[in-house]
Scaffold this active site. Sequence first.
Site, short mmCIF file in Angstrom:
data_model
loop_
_atom_site.label_atom_id
_atom_site.label_comp_id
_atom_site.label_asym_id
_atom_site.label_seq_id
_atom_site.Cartn_x
_atom_site.Cartn_y
_atom_site.Cartn_z
N ASP A 103 0.87 -1.17 0.00
CA ASP A 103 0.00 0.00 0.00
C ASP A 103 0.91 1.23 0.00
O ASP A 103 1.43 1.60 -1.06
CB ASP A 103 -0.89 -0.10 1.25
N ASP A 159 -8.27 -8.42 5.48
CA ASP A 159 -9.41 -8.35 6.40
C ASP A 159 -9.99 -6.96 6.51
O ASP A 159 -9.35 -5.95 6.17
CB ASP A 159 -8.95 -8.76 7.80
P1 XMP Z 1 1.78 -0.33 3.87
O1 XMP Z 1 0.97 0.93 3.83
O2 XMP Z 1 2.86 -0.25 4.90
O3 XMP Z 1 0.74 -1.36 4.45
O4 XMP Z 1 2.26 -0.74 2.52
C1 XMP Z 1 0.61 -2.64 4.06
C2 XMP Z 1 -0.39 -3.28 4.98
O5 XMP Z 1 -1.57 -2.46 5.10
C3 XMP Z 1 -2.72 -3.26 5.09
N1 XMP Z 1 -3.57 -2.84 3.95
C4 XMP Z 1 -4.77 -3.34 3.65
N2 XMP Z 1 -5.50 -4.31 4.25
N3 XMP Z 1 -7.18 -4.05 2.64
C5 XMP Z 1 -6.70 -4.65 3.74
O6 XMP Z 1 -7.36 -5.54 4.26
C6 XMP Z 1 -6.54 -3.07 1.98
O7 XMP Z 1 -7.03 -2.55 0.97
C7 XMP Z 1 -5.25 -2.70 2.52
N4 XMP Z 1 -4.32 -1.78 2.15
C8 XMP Z 1 -3.32 -1.91 3.05
C9 XMP Z 1 -2.25 -4.70 4.93
O8 XMP Z 1 -2.21 -5.31 6.20
C10 XMP Z 1 -0.85 -4.59 4.39
O9 XMP Z 1 -0.02 -5.65 4.78
#
Ligand code: XMP
Length: 179
Positions: A103, A159
């Site tokens: 993300d 989730d």
């Molecule tokens: P970053 O921002 O550090 O975060 O790249 C990665 C983690 O954020 C969570 N994440 C999500 N979880 N739906 C989810 O269920 C989403 O659309 C989403 N976007 C980010 C996820 O735990 C990931 O490992």
Amino acid sequence: MHKDVKKVLVSQEAIIARCEELGKQISDEYRKIESTPLLVALLKGSVPFLAELVKHIDLDIQFDFMDVSSYEGTESIGDIRVDKDLDCSVKGIDILLVEDIVDTGRTLLEVTKLLKNKGARDVKVVSLLDKPDRRVVDIKADYVGFEVPNEFVVGFGLDFDQKYRNLPYVGVLKDEVYQ
Ligand code: XMP
């Protein structure tokens, strides 16, 4: 389809087919450099993806788990806390980090740094999903299953409030679920 799901973004069939492709690519590339990576899966979201992916990796790999969380809120920020560390040493080892989604990229950046500090020889990343529109740090997964738009997604490990991880596809929830 689950009653709370508005639309399916990636079907179960597509995920399995892509895991087969990724497994072949990973096997070929590590075989070429005569290396066998340790797969490090980040709990809990990457478990279904790890389980499908490893079936298609034709190398004598091992896997281990880490659980990390960001210090504040739901938006991940700079530093991370290690809630469960690896069981084995990573000194001199090639690691393939297994993620559910990239993300902002902060989690990956921090975990990659941490593993390199522990002496890993190389850290590569395989992620089921990539949300490039949300990236705030300069990091890219080496292997990506699917790009998804800037929407909150659930299923295949992902989730909302710890629910929907067991859906066999990746989808978007109906608006009323969040109310
Ligand atoms: P970053 O921002 O550090 O975060 O790249 C990665 C983690 O954020 C969570 N994440 C999500 N979880 N739906 C989810 O269920 C989403 O659309 C989403 N976007 C980010 C996820 O735990 C990931 O490992």
